[in-house]
Write a protein that holds these residues in place. Structure first.
Motif, short mmCIF file in Angstrom:
data_model
loop_
_atom_site.label_atom_id
_atom_site.label_comp_id
_atom_site.label_asym_id
_atom_site.label_seq_id
_atom_site.Cartn_x
_atom_site.Cartn_y
_atom_site.Cartn_z
N LEU A 1 0.75 -0.85 0.25
CA LEU A 1 -0.36 -0.22 0.19
C LEU A 1 0.34 1.37 -0.25
CD1 LEU A 1 -2.71 1.65 0.26
CD2 LEU A 1 -2.46 0.81 2.70
N PHE A 2 1.52 1.47 0.92
CA PHE A 2 3.36 1.96 0.67
C PHE A 2 3.12 2.52 -0.71
CE2 PHE A 2 7.16 3.72 1.78
CZ PHE A 2 7.14 5.46 2.48
N ALA A 3 3.57 1.38 -0.92
CA ALA A 3 4.53 1.82 -2.70
C ALA A 3 3.62 2.29 -3.83
CB ALA A 3 5.07 0.31 -2.94
N ALA A 4 2.45 1.57 -3.70
CA ALA A 4 1.27 2.07 -4.33
C ALA A 4 0.74 3.39 -4.13
CB ALA A 4 0.51 1.68 -4.09
N LEU A 5 1.21 4.22 -3.15
CA LEU A 5 0.54 5.86 -2.17
C LEU A 5 2.01 6.68 -2.83
CD1 LEU A 5 -0.77 5.46 0.52
CD2 LEU A 5 -1.89 6.47 -1.72
N MET A 6 3.57 5.89 -3.22
CA MET A 6 4.34 6.44 -3.18
C MET A 6 4.26 6.64 -4.86
SD MET A 6 6.04 8.27 -0.84
CE MET A 6 7.12 8.24 -1.95
N VAL A 7 4.30 5.60 -5.49
CA VAL A 7 3.87 6.11 -7.40
C VAL A 7 2.95 6.71 -7.66
CG1 VAL A 7 3.73 4.55 -9.03
CG2 VAL A 7 4.86 3.36 -7.08
N LEU A 8 1.66 6.66 -6.96
CA LEU A 8 0.99 7.85 -6.71
C LEU A 8 1.61 8.79 -6.89
CD1 LEU A 8 -1.85 7.58 -7.80
CD2 LEU A 8 -2.77 7.76 -5.79
N PHE A 9 1.82 9.54 -5.77
CA PHE A 9 2.30 10.74 -5.78
C PHE A 9 3.52 11.81 -6.37
CE2 PHE A 9 0.25 10.08 -0.73
CZ PHE A 9 -0.78 10.53 -1.52
N LEU A 10 4.26 10.38 -7.24
CA LEU A 10 5.37 10.42 -8.07
C LEU A 10 4.41 11.21 -9.02
CD1 LEU A 10 8.28 8.25 -6.32
CD2 LEU A 10 8.21 11.34 -5.94
N TRP A 11 4.21 9.72 -9.77
CA TRP A 11 3.72 10.05 -11.48
C TRP A 11 2.58 11.35 -11.02
CZ3 TRP A 11 -1.96 9.05 -12.15
CH2 TRP A 11 -2.51 8.94 -13.66
N ILE A 12 1.78 12.15 -10.44
CA ILE A 12 1.17 12.76 -9.81
C ILE A 12 2.25 14.53 -10.17
CG2 ILE A 12 -0.23 14.45 -8.85
CD1 ILE A 12 -2.10 12.09 -8.53
N GLY A 13 2.84 14.24 -9.72
CA GLY A 13 4.17 15.16 -9.67
C GLY A 13 5.03 15.63 -10.24
N ILE A 14 5.08 14.87 -11.10
CA ILE A 14 6.26 13.80 -11.79
C ILE A 14 5.92 14.67 -13.22
CG2 ILE A 14 7.96 13.07 -13.96
CD1 ILE A 14 8.60 11.11 -11.04
#
Length: 160
Positions: free
Chosen positions: A4-17
């Motif tokens: 769950l933590f990894a999925a959230l990190m990927v989502l936040f990075l994807w939105i930010g990049i």
């Protein structure tokens, strides 16, 4: 939990990049100063400060639809305008709810819980408000330890 933590990190990075993509509605919106329907609305409006000033501002700053009305675009680069007020609202409502929950749990431990619901115990209320300030951390702790949710055996089932 790690997934769950990894999925959230990927989502936040994807939105930010990702670069801010233009909204789909951009294809249907034109600057208000070029819209014939907006110009017609502006000419038919009463001539006073309360109509003239907004129309002047809209014509130079906003985009209009086919109806001649100004529209706001929803874009990722303006998401912060929604996220900050929502975060404040979410934190304050959580604080109120957690403080009330904490007070009721604390009052049940006393010898006269019904009386504490009518007459406020000030030291208990202050302790509850203090706990309420840290409600996101306490909620996460109780969720991970299983205190926040009821066990399946404790839930009542309707006999129907």
């Amino acid at each position: 939990m790690r997934n769950l933590f990894a999925a959230l990190m990927v989502l936040f990075l994807w939105i930010g990049i990702l670069p801010a993509a233009p909204a789909i509605a951009d294809t249907h919106l034109i600057p208000c100063q070029e819209s014939a329907a907006f110009k017609e609305r502006m000419q038919n409006a009463p001539q006073n400060y309360y109509f003239d000033q907004p129309y002047k501002s809209y014509s130079s700053n906003l985009l209009c639809g086919a109806d001649g009305l100004p529209h706001l675009q929803l874009r990722f680069d303006r998401a912060i305008d929604v996220i900050i007020p929502f975060g404040i609202f979410f934190y304050v409502t959580g604080f109120i709810g957690w403080s009330g929950r904490s007070y009721l749990i604390g009052s049940k431990r006393s010898s006269k819980p019904e009386e504490l619901e009518i007459f406020v115990d000030i030291p208990l209320a202050i302790r509850s408000f203090t706990q309420g300030l840290l409600w996101p951390l306490l909620a996460f702790k109780e969720l991970t330890t299983g205190e926040l949710t009821a066990k399946k055996e404790e839930l009542s089932v309707s006999p129907r």
